[in-house]
Scaffold this motif. Structure first.
Motif, PDB file in Angstrom:
ATOM      1  N   GLY A 211       1.757  12.476  -7.443  1.00 34.50           N
ATOM      2  CA  GLY A 211       2.459  14.001  -8.667  1.00 34.50           C
ATOM      3  C   GLY A 211       3.186  13.745  -8.819  1.00 34.50           C
ATOM      4  N   ASN A 212       4.194  13.453  -7.695  1.00 34.84           N
ATOM      5  CA  ASN A 212       5.999  13.818  -7.946  1.00 34.84           C
ATOM      6  C   ASN A 212       6.639  12.987  -8.986  1.00 34.84           C
ATOM      7  OD1 ASN A 212       6.088  16.141  -6.177  1.00 34.84           O
ATOM      8  ND2 ASN A 212       6.320  15.754  -4.708  1.00 34.84           N
ATOM      9  N   VAL A 213       6.044  11.513  -8.568  1.00 30.52           N
ATOM     10  CA  VAL A 213       7.068  10.772  -9.297  1.00 30.52           C
ATOM     11  C   VAL A 213       6.453  10.632 -10.308  1.00 30.52           C
ATOM     12  CG1 VAL A 213       6.934   7.403  -9.448  1.00 30.52           C
ATOM     13  CG2 VAL A 213       6.835   9.244  -6.861  1.00 30.52           C
ATOM     14  N   ILE A 214       5.534  10.733 -10.742  1.00 28.82           N
ATOM     15  CA  ILE A 214       4.988  10.882 -11.967  1.00 28.82           C
ATOM     16  C   ILE A 214       5.032  11.636 -12.780  1.00 28.82           C
ATOM     17  CG2 ILE A 214       2.653  11.063 -13.664  1.00 28.82           C
ATOM     18  CD1 ILE A 214       1.225   9.316 -11.240  1.00 28.82           C
ATOM     19  N   ASP A 215       5.197  12.784 -12.342  1.00 31.18           N
ATOM     20  CA  ASP A 215       6.194  13.720 -12.722  1.00 31.18           C
ATOM     21  C   ASP A 215       7.422  13.867 -13.706  1.00 31.18           C
ATOM     22  OD1 ASP A 215       3.793  15.861 -12.670  1.00 31.18           O
ATOM     23  OD2 ASP A 215       4.532  16.673 -10.456  1.00 31.18           O
ATOM     24  N   LEU A 216       8.222  13.025 -12.972  1.00 30.68           N
ATOM     25  CA  LEU A 216       9.852  12.717 -12.661  1.00 30.68           C
ATOM     26  C   LEU A 216       9.126  11.540 -14.298  1.00 30.68           C
ATOM     27  CD1 LEU A 216      12.391  12.646 -11.441  1.00 30.68           C
ATOM     28  CD2 LEU A 216      12.058  11.244 -10.138  1.00 30.68           C
ATOM     29  N   ALA A 217       8.879  10.834 -14.123  1.00 30.42           N
ATOM     30  CA  ALA A 217       8.745  10.096 -15.125  1.00 30.42           C
ATOM     31  C   ALA A 217       8.579  10.518 -16.194  1.00 30.42           C
ATOM     32  CB  ALA A 217       7.893   8.778 -14.592  1.00 30.42           C
ATOM     33  N   VAL A 218       7.469  11.556 -16.134  1.00 34.90           N
ATOM     34  CA  VAL A 218       7.555  12.421 -17.376  1.00 34.90           C
ATOM     35  C   VAL A 218       8.592  12.532 -17.769  1.00 34.90           C
ATOM     36  CG1 VAL A 218       6.321  13.673 -18.783  1.00 34.90           C
ATOM     37  CG2 VAL A 218       5.056  12.065 -16.926  1.00 34.90           C
ATOM     38  N   ALA A 219       9.528  13.219 -16.974  1.00 36.98           N
ATOM     39  CA  ALA A 219      10.660  14.501 -17.089  1.00 36.98           C
ATOM     40  C   ALA A 219      11.446  13.394 -17.772  1.00 36.98           C
ATOM     41  CB  ALA A 219      10.763  15.399 -15.511  1.00 36.98           C
ATOM     42  N   VAL A 220      12.028  12.418 -17.200  1.00 36.93           N
ATOM     43  CA  VAL A 220      12.908  11.326 -17.674  1.00 36.93           C
ATOM     44  C   VAL A 220      12.363  11.160 -18.907  1.00 36.93           C
ATOM     45  CG1 VAL A 220      13.530   9.023 -17.389  1.00 36.93           C
ATOM     46  CG2 VAL A 220      14.071  10.591 -15.116  1.00 36.93           C
ATOM     47  N   LEU A 221      11.262  10.710 -19.543  1.00 35.70           N
ATOM     48  CA  LEU A 221      10.627  10.392 -20.804  1.00 35.70           C
ATOM     49  C   LEU A 221      11.117  11.517 -22.129  1.00 35.70           C
ATOM     50  CD1 LEU A 221       7.471   8.042 -20.126  1.00 35.70           C
ATOM     51  CD2 LEU A 221       9.742   7.483 -20.575  1.00 35.70           C
TER      52      LEU A 221
ATOM     53  N   LYS B  93       1.067  -1.126  -0.253  1.00 32.95           N
ATOM     54  CA  LYS B  93       0.266   0.415  -0.150  1.00 32.95           C
ATOM     55  C   LYS B  93       0.889   0.862  -0.122  1.00 32.95           C
ATOM     56  CE  LYS B  93      -4.175  -0.551   2.111  1.00 32.95           C
ATOM     57  NZ  LYS B  93      -5.253  -0.466   2.972  1.00 32.95           N
ATOM     58  N   GLU B  94       1.634   1.590   0.700  1.00 30.03           N
ATOM     59  CA  GLU B  94       3.035   2.235   1.219  1.00 30.03           C
ATOM     60  C   GLU B  94       3.323   2.406  -0.643  1.00 30.03           C
ATOM     61  OE1 GLU B  94       5.253   2.939   4.646  1.00 30.03           O
ATOM     62  OE2 GLU B  94       4.598   0.907   4.561  1.00 30.03           O
ATOM     63  N   PHE B  95       4.006   1.927  -0.857  1.00 25.58           N
ATOM     64  CA  PHE B  95       4.610   1.471  -1.917  1.00 25.58           C
ATOM     65  C   PHE B  95       3.821   2.072  -3.692  1.00 25.58           C
ATOM     66  CE2 PHE B  95       5.144   0.113  -6.549  1.00 25.58           C
ATOM     67  CZ  PHE B  95       6.564   0.392  -6.691  1.00 25.58           C
ATOM     68  N   LYS B  96       2.279   1.916  -3.082  1.00 25.40           N
ATOM     69  CA  LYS B  96       1.210   2.287  -4.151  1.00 25.40           C
ATOM     70  C   LYS B  96       1.370   3.940  -4.522  1.00 25.40           C
ATOM     71  CE  LYS B  96      -3.063   1.303  -5.677  1.00 25.40           C
ATOM     72  NZ  LYS B  96      -4.889   0.605  -5.552  1.00 25.40           N
ATOM     73  N   LYS B  97       0.461   4.012  -2.743  1.00 32.02           N
ATOM     74  CA  LYS B  97       1.211   5.580  -2.666  1.00 32.02           C
ATOM     75  C   LYS B  97       1.844   6.382  -3.093  1.00 32.02           C
ATOM     76  CE  LYS B  97      -0.036   8.152   1.120  1.00 32.02           C
ATOM     77  NZ  LYS B  97      -0.404   8.759   2.574  1.00 32.02           N
ATOM     78  N   PHE B  98       3.066   6.017  -3.001  1.00 33.59           N
ATOM     79  CA  PHE B  98       4.338   6.415  -2.954  1.00 33.59           C
ATOM     80  C   PHE B  98       4.467   6.784  -5.250  1.00 33.59           C
ATOM     81  CE2 PHE B  98       8.449   6.208  -5.382  1.00 33.59           C
ATOM     82  CZ  PHE B  98       9.461   7.355  -4.608  1.00 33.59           C
ATOM     83  N   ILE B  99       4.247   5.553  -5.601  1.00 31.30           N
ATOM     84  CA  ILE B  99       4.578   5.980  -6.956  1.00 31.30           C
ATOM     85  C   ILE B  99       3.123   6.602  -7.593  1.00 31.30           C
ATOM     86  CG2 ILE B  99       3.230   4.031  -7.823  1.00 31.30           C
ATOM     87  CD1 ILE B  99       6.521   4.551  -8.674  1.00 31.30           C
ATOM     88  N   LEU B 100       2.361   6.504  -6.950  1.00 32.15           N
ATOM     89  CA  LEU B 100       1.284   7.509  -7.313  1.00 32.15           C
ATOM     90  C   LEU B 100       0.639   9.075  -7.351  1.00 32.15           C
ATOM     91  CD1 LEU B 100      -1.694   4.687  -7.461  1.00 32.15           C
ATOM     92  CD2 LEU B 100      -0.181   5.515  -9.623  1.00 32.15           C
TER      93      LEU B 100
END
Length: 138
Positions: free
Chosen positions: A12-22, A3-10
């Motif tokens: 906004g900051n992680v998703i923004d970082l993933a988009v920035a890397v791509l 649950k903690e991992f799901k909360k972390f991965i979802l």
């Protein structure tokens, strides 16, 4: 833990970082293509036709077999590729500088915009009431 991992991965900051890397990866391909296919021929033209990617110091020559195939590959320092990489870095740095500069200018314009006028303060409201009362008597 899941649950903690799901909360972390979802978040906004992680998703923004993933988009920035791509986007950075895609931008790197575009910039490398621009440098290799457009800028380097121009630089080569002004340097007398020198193609930096071909510049190298050969340490050991390639050994060819009797039939013409390569038995031992050439061992060389490819400093021309390194020059291309430095030029690529300078171009990427300049483009990023221009992007950040434009962003900062846009941000300053946003901050400089005047705020909407606030309503009258308590003192101003009281003074307006007094004024209106005096007008009403006359």
């Amino acid at each position: 833990m899941l649950k903690e991992f799901k909360k972390f991965i979802l978040t906004g900051n992680v998703i923004d970082l993933a988009v920035a890397v791509l986007l950075a990866g895609a931008t790197a391909l575009v910039v490398n293509g621009f440098v290799k296919l457009i800028m380097m021929p121009i630089v080569g033209h002004f340097t007398g036709g020198v193609d930096f990617s071909d510049l190298k110091i050969v340490l050991d020559q390639a050994v060819l077999a009797a039939d013409g195939t390569i038995e031992v590959a050439e061992n060389a320092i490819l400093y021309g590729e390194w020059i291309n990489t430095i030029i690529n870095l300078i171009i990427v740095g300049f483009v990023l500088f221009m992007i950040v500069r434009a962003y900062n200018k846009a941000k300053k314009k946003e901050e400089a915009a005047p705020a909407a006028p606030a309503g009258p303060t308590k003192e101003e409201a009281l003074l307006m009431e007094i004024r209106d009362a005096i007008k009403a008597k006359n």
